[in-house]
Structure formats: structure tokens, C-alpha cells
Scaffold this active site. Structure first.
Site, short mmCIF file in Angstrom:
data_model
loop_
_atom_site.label_atom_id
_atom_site.label_comp_id
_atom_site.label_asym_id
_atom_site.label_seq_id
_atom_site.Cartn_x
_atom_site.Cartn_y
_atom_site.Cartn_z
N HIS A 20 0.79 -1.15 -0.05
CA HIS A 20 -0.40 0.10 -0.16
C HIS A 20 0.94 1.16 -0.23
O HIS A 20 0.21 2.61 0.59
CB HIS A 20 -1.25 0.10 1.14
N GLU A 70 -2.81 3.29 2.10
CA GLU A 70 -3.11 3.36 0.65
C GLU A 70 -3.06 4.62 0.68
O GLU A 70 -2.21 5.54 0.00
CB GLU A 70 -4.15 2.67 -0.52
N THR A 78 -6.50 3.06 -4.94
CA THR A 78 -6.90 2.23 -6.65
C THR A 78 -7.96 0.73 -6.90
O THR A 78 -7.69 0.43 -7.93
CB THR A 78 -5.39 1.31 -7.17
N CYS A 107 -6.92 0.77 -10.10
CA CYS A 107 -6.20 -0.77 -11.33
C CYS A 107 -6.90 -1.40 -11.35
O CYS A 107 -7.70 -1.07 -11.56
CB CYS A 107 -5.53 -0.90 -10.17
N SER A 123 -5.91 -10.14 -1.82
CA SER A 123 -4.99 -10.29 -1.51
C SER A 123 -5.24 -12.05 -0.73
O SER A 123 -4.23 -11.79 -0.10
CB SER A 123 -4.79 -9.15 -0.02
#
Lengths: 291, 291
Positions: free
Chosen positions: A75, A127, A163, A191, A263
Site C-alpha cells: 500500500h 494506501e 486504486t 487499478c 490479497s
């Protein structure tokens, strides 16, 4: 009971990359010097536990640490934290996701160009803290357009986005900003893989009878997937591991959808798939199986 | 029957300014040299007729004109038309609305900064032609987000808007662009007065039983007001003058709302108000009057 797994469940590019960097560094590391991350490298307790077995500690603050090696988490970290670590003689190994890095750099660019910077995202997410922490002027962090009400209007506003936010959040904020500001420059720093993962999860949730969203309870992108599935009107459960499955969730259900956060490791998703296939839901004849 | 007039019906700043420039120029002008506009100075036939009485002709193209004076209409003119006029020895008097001018300049700035320019507006509207006509690369003109489908995706997109578009059009286009492009720079060039006029008209349309929208049939901003009122579910009529009123429109109605476009003179609005007040709608007892 049919089981459908979303095509893009599991580790994203940035997480894979961060873990490779972390495992490599841990293997190479001289065992008597500390190697650590400030906060978990990714938001998945099972993976973090595996890394701890390799000697990579998680610390909550730098405290009185000096020397050793710090892996910068996926992050990212605010600039002043990095500067503090350098001053303490700590070696830095950067595992910041390149897409997060881009968001950081775009926010800096906007600030340099004289824009009042708005970050669309969760105020306390690491982040977002890493993006905001690189700027000389404080950025405004907002989760949705309603949070703009009451804030001073700026003529020139520059926007970046956490993101892993859904595109709808960014669009809604930009829409409201257009009512308030003359000039808006937006970098869509969402993203692409996150966007596609959300689109896929939503498509699956609309089709199946029950959705399992697998991933860290502390993972914002996993929680977001779960929320999107629920908003689509689907019975959806957020679990970290197969142990949490309850047979009654599947009572009278014909199709189960499974997705995972960015993740979430593949082995945990696979575990969940196997466990669901083994479940004889109350009232299930067991005649149908995974195609 | 109650009559409510929107607070901002009638001439906007840019129209008032353009007409002052045009009347002044016509009065000062030597009568034996031509003075003209290329296309009507504003989209209101009644006002244009008054200017013609002052000697200001409307021409459709420069044809074989040389010399004389051209008043640049409120909507502006494309750069190459202005250059052509200068080459013909025609004196230019610029009555371009300053807000249109800003949209032209912002579009040029975006093109200079390397953005692919998108103009949100009506492709054939003179204002849009004047904005697009100042650029060295062709701009993409789109009326709504669906028109983006099938167009090539650009990484860097710069957006300006026809000054009289509803904000919702700009927001919808920017929202769709965020799905397609990494970087978007938007100048909200919508004229504030137009925005407020639309908000007021909409508020009135939601309250009254019938709306009269007064203005040139060729006036895009007047047509837009009429469309917004109809979309709000109100019986709405677009008229140029009081002569077009029909008593049956007011049958069984209790409240009439009246608004006018940016190019509609106050005297035409006043005429309509008086005429409506004088109408005895079929079945109307005439007991109620304007507050």
C-alpha cells in the site's frame, strides 16, 4: 449444487510482486538483523503468518527501531515515514504496488500544477495515507460526493482515486465537483484488475444464489467486493478461510459463486471450493455437482 | 389562473452585451457601406428584425462580400471564417459572448497541452462550430455519453462544454470518459446564468400546471428549457410570441409558469404575461389572478 469461481479471484499483480520481493528479501536476509514491515505487507492474515515463519516481522510503529531492513508494504508508506526510517539507518526495500506508486506520483503532479488535491477513498486506508502523505499541502480525502457538502469550493481541483475503489465512486465525486469547480483534472488511478474483478464479481452475484467472498477481514478491496455482491441483492458472505463456512448458507441453493480479493492466495480459494463441494446442504439431494 | 414568471427569464449578460455592441455599431455606421452579421447575432427573429431596421443585415455566407463591417455574432465564429473576412478587408466588431470566448480559449489550451479535445454539445450549433473551429486538430463533438461508443479511446482527454448545455450532459460524458481514459481535464464552461435559468425553470415546471417557454424556435437554449420542462412531466409549450397562445392549453389549469431563453427580450415575455392574464380559459371562472 453448482460452484462457479470468478475468473479473477486471487492475487493481483501488485500483491504477487510485493510477496515475491518480501520472500526474496527474507530468504537473503542475515537472520540476526531485524527485517520487518510497518503494518502487514498485504491485508491477508494467513499470508502474513507464512511470512512471519520466514522471519519477516510486522511492527505497528518504528518505536526505537534502528538499522535492519524494512519492506515497504504494497500500500506504500507516507513520505515522512520513509524519511524517518532512513534517518534511523533502516534499509528500505520497496514493495509498493506500481499502481499505488502511480497514484502517489499523480497526486504530487496535481499539487505541483496548483490543483487542490482530492483523493477519492477511505480516509484511514494505508494506501490513501501513503498518497496523501507525499504532498506538501493537505489533500481532501472523501469517500463519496456527499462529503463535499460544506467544504470550501476550489476553482482548480485535481482528483486521484484509491486504486481499489469502484469506478462509480470516482464518477459520482467528479460529477459533484463539476457543479462546484471551474477546472477539474482527473487521473483515473483505479487499478484495471480491481475494476475487472468488481465487474466479474457483480456479474456472478447477479446469477448465482449465494456468493462467497474470500479474503482478509482487514482487506478493503475484499470488503468492497462483498458489499457490491450484497448491493446486487445476492446472499453474500465474507470469509477468510473454509473453516467459517456454515451448511445452512447453502440450504435450497442451486448455484454458489466464489470470488476472492486481490490479497487472497489461490490455495485459500481452492480450499473454499473443495469445502463447498463437500458440503451436503440440508435438503440438498447432491445430484448436481460442479460442471 | 395564477401566473408565475421565472426570476431569470430573458436576456443574459452575453446577449445584452452583443446587442449593445450591434446597435451601437449600426448607429455609428456610415450608411452606404455594408454592416452585417454572418448568421443571426442571437437566435431571436423578433430582435433580429429590429436590428435589420437599423441597417444590420444578416448574410448566410460571405459570398463575394468585400469591405464593410461584420459584427461577430454572440455565438462566435470559427477562426478560419474570421481570417477569410480579414482577407476580404472586412472590419470585425467582436460581439462574441465572453463565456463562449472562454470555452474557445480553454479548448485551444487543452489542444496545446496535448489533450484530445471533446466538446459536449450540438454538432451543428454555431457556438460549437466556433469552439471547434479554433483548433488545429479536429475535436470530437458529442451530445451524450452513448456517442462515445465506437470512437477510438484516447489516453488524455480534454473536455469543454457548449455554454448552454445542462450540467447533466457534461457529467454523463465525463463519467463515461472515466471508464475509457486515464487522464481527463475538464473545463466546466457552462454559463452560470444558463445553469441557474435551467434550475429555475425546472423548479417552476414541477410546481405549475402548464409552462410557457418563450423564445426563438431556432434558439437551442430555449428549446433545451422547453425539453427540461417536458421531462419534468409538465405540459410545456415553446412559443416565440403571444400570438401563438391557444386558450385550450389553459383549460382546467390553476397555475401557469413562464420562462424565456437567454435571447428572449423582456418585452416579448411581458407581452406573453399580459396575454395569458387576459385569457379566459374554457371553464375558468376568472376568480383567481396573478398574486
Amino acid at each position: 449444487m453448482r460452484v462457479s469461481v470468478a475468473p479473477c479471484a486471487g492475487f493481483c499483480f501488485g500483491v504477487k510482486r510485493a510477496l515475491k520481493i518480501a520472500f526474496d528479501a527474507a530468504h537473503k536476509h542475515v537472520r540476526n538483523a531485524p527485517i520487518f514491515t510497518l503494518g502487514p505487507i498485504i491485508h491477508n492474515p494467513q499470508v502474513v503468518a507464512k511470512l512471519e515463519q520466514e522471519g519477516l516481522r510486522v511492527v505497528d510503529d518504528l518505536g526505537d527501531l534502528t538499522g535492519g531492513t524494512m519492506i515497504v508494504r504494497s500500500h506504500g508508506l507516507p513520505r515522512k515515514v520513509l524519511e524517518d526510517a532512513r534517518r534511523r539507518g533502516i534499509d528500505l526495500v520497496d514493495a509498493t504496488c506500481p499502481f499505488v506508486k502511480e497514484a502517489q506520483e499523480r497526486a504530487e503532479q496535481l499539487a505541483d500544477e496548483g490543483y487542490a488535491v482530492v483523493i477519492v477513498g477511505e480516509e484511514d486506508h494505508p494506501e490513501v495515507l501513503s498518497i496523501a502523505g507525499g504532498l506538501s499541502f493537505p489533500a481532501t480525502v472523501i469517500a463519496g460526493p456527499e462529503e463535499l457538502d460544506g467544504l470550501p469550493k476550489e476553482t482548480k481541483v485535481g482528483v486521484v482515486c484509491q486504486t481499489t475503489q469502484p469506478l462509480g465512486h470516482l464518477t459520482a465525486v467528479v460529477g459533484r465537483l463539476l457543479e462546484r469547480s471551474k477546472e477539474i483534472k482527473v487521473f483515473n488511478t483505479i487499478c484495471r484488475a480491481t475494476f475487472e474483478r468488481q465487474v466479474n464479481a457483480l456479474g456472478l452475484a447477479r446469477r448465482v444464489d449465494v456468493m462467497l467472498v474470500v479474503g482478509g477481514k482487514n482487506s478493503a478491496n475484499t470488503r468492497r467486493l462483498w458489499k457490491l455482491c450484497r448491493e446486487a441483492g445476492c446472499d453474500a458472505y465474507h470469509i477468510e478461510t473454509a473453516e467459517e463456512l456454515k451448511p445452512e448458507w447453502f440450504e435450497g441453493k442451486e448455484e454458489v459463486g466464489i470470488t476472492g480479493g486481490a490479497s487472497t492466495p489461490q490455495w485459500i480459494v481452492d480450499d473454499v471450493v473443495s469445502a463447498v463441494e463437500g458440503i451436503q446442504a440440508p435438503g440438498d439431494t447432491g445430484e448436481e455437482s460442479r460442471p
